[in-house]
Design a protein around this motif. Structure first.
Motif, PDB file in Angstrom:
ATOM      1  N   HIS A   1       0.834  -1.212   0.000  1.00  0.00           N
ATOM      2  CA  HIS A   1       0.000   0.000   0.000  1.00  0.00           C
ATOM      3  C   HIS A   1       0.865   1.257   0.000  1.00  0.00           C
ATOM      4  O   HIS A   1       0.559   2.239  -0.694  1.00  0.00           O
TER       5      HIS A   1
ATOM      6  N   SER B   1      -2.490  -0.526  -6.000  1.00  0.00           N
ATOM      7  CA  SER B   1      -3.922  -0.563  -5.736  1.00  0.00           C
ATOM      8  C   SER B   1      -4.270  -1.847  -4.981  1.00  0.00           C
ATOM      9  O   SER B   1      -3.467  -2.780  -4.880  1.00  0.00           O
ATOM     10  N   GLU B   2      -5.491  -1.875  -4.458  1.00  0.00           N
ATOM     11  CA  GLU B   2      -5.914  -3.056  -3.708  1.00  0.00           C
ATOM     12  C   GLU B   2      -6.005  -4.283  -4.603  1.00  0.00           C
ATOM     13  O   GLU B   2      -5.698  -5.399  -4.172  1.00  0.00           O
TER      14      GLU B   2
END
Length: 278
Positions: free
Chosen positions: A175, A180-181
């Motif tokens: 992160h 990105s997730e």
């Protein structure tokens, strides 16, 4: 050289035996149509109920004169195809829902696990029976029915793994690096779920073969005259005293396949689970 050094580890022997049986199943599934001596659907009323060892029919014939060996080979292909497709279906959807529930938690976790627990409330075979009663008997329907029946177990295993993995330092570092997730889940979360999912998949493969045989035995599996081990058992019931080999041979195939898969699954679990090392 001591006797201890000559003795193979138990898990190595288990893996060798289980792997051999599974490889034979795969070879029969892939090459069965090429090496089977007869067409499994061909009727020969003049050769009805021939005992094993009869000239031209190594394992005998059934009530319609069809060659048992050929039908067992094609039955292995049917069982293996359904098992692979079902496990792939359950693993694919189980990974997606399990990762989403474990990584995001909160409302998405509650909604996913609510539906997952609702599916878990039904025994797997009973749920598959209900779905098959609505959709009808076909290979594709069996894959969907059994896939939905066994998917909840995958979701729970993946969710538990992801909830532990997401607290690790390298997830936080991902992160911080600006990933990105979605990238974090694909690059860092999913690879760390491979070990428990692999162990579950090997075990599930045996469950699916047994469940498919049970559905076919009950008349909700592969529709005849296409051969499967389950419907071969069902069609042999009226001849259990006259020709017991009609039941013994497909039953032996199912038992040996489950034994091999379970032995291989235990060995895979021992290799991948750090708690089992040493």
């Amino acid at each position: 050289m001591t006797a201890m050094s000559l003795r193979l580890p138990r898990r190595g022997v288990s893996a060798a035996i289980g792997g051999t049986i599974v490889v034979l199943l795969v070879l029969l599934a892939v090459g069965g149509p090429l090496i089977s001596p007869y067409d499994p659907l061909k009727l020969d009323l003049l050769a009805r109920m021939k005992a094993p060892g009869t000239t031209g029919h190594l394992l005998g014939t059934d009530e319609f004169g069809r060659d048992i060996l050929s039908r067992l080979m094609y039955g292995a292909r049917t069982s293996a195809w359904i098992a692979f497709a079902t496990v792939a279906f359950a693993i694919a959807f189980g990974l997606v829902f399990g990762v989403l529930a474990g990584f995001y938690r909160g409302a998405s976790d509650r909604v996913i696990m609510m539906f997952n627990d609702a599916l878990l409330a039904f025994p797997g075979l009973l749920l598959a029976l209900g779905i098959m009663a609505v959709t009808g008997a076909s290979r594709e329907a069996i894959v969907v029915a059994l896939g939905l029946a066994y998917m909840p177990a995958v979701v729970r295993v993946v969710r538990a793994s992801v909830m532990s993995i997401r607290e690790r330092e390298y997830i936080e570092a991902s992160h911080v690096m600006g990933n990105s997730e979605i990238v974090t889940m694909v690059r860092h979360v999913l690879p760390n779920c491979v070990a428990p999912v692999t162990v579950l998949a090997t075990t599930m493969f045996g469950w699916v073969i047994l469940s498919e045989s049970a559905l076919s035995f009950l008349g909700l599996g592969v529709p005849p005259p296409a051969p499967s081990w389950g419907n071969m058992l069902a069609s042999a019931r009226p001849f259990i005293t006259q020709a017991p080999y009609l039941i013994v041979l497909p039953g032996l195939c199912i038992a040996l396949t489950l034994l091999g898969i379970n032995m291989l699954g235990d060995a895979v679990r021992d290799w991948l689970d750090p708690k089992m090392q040493g």
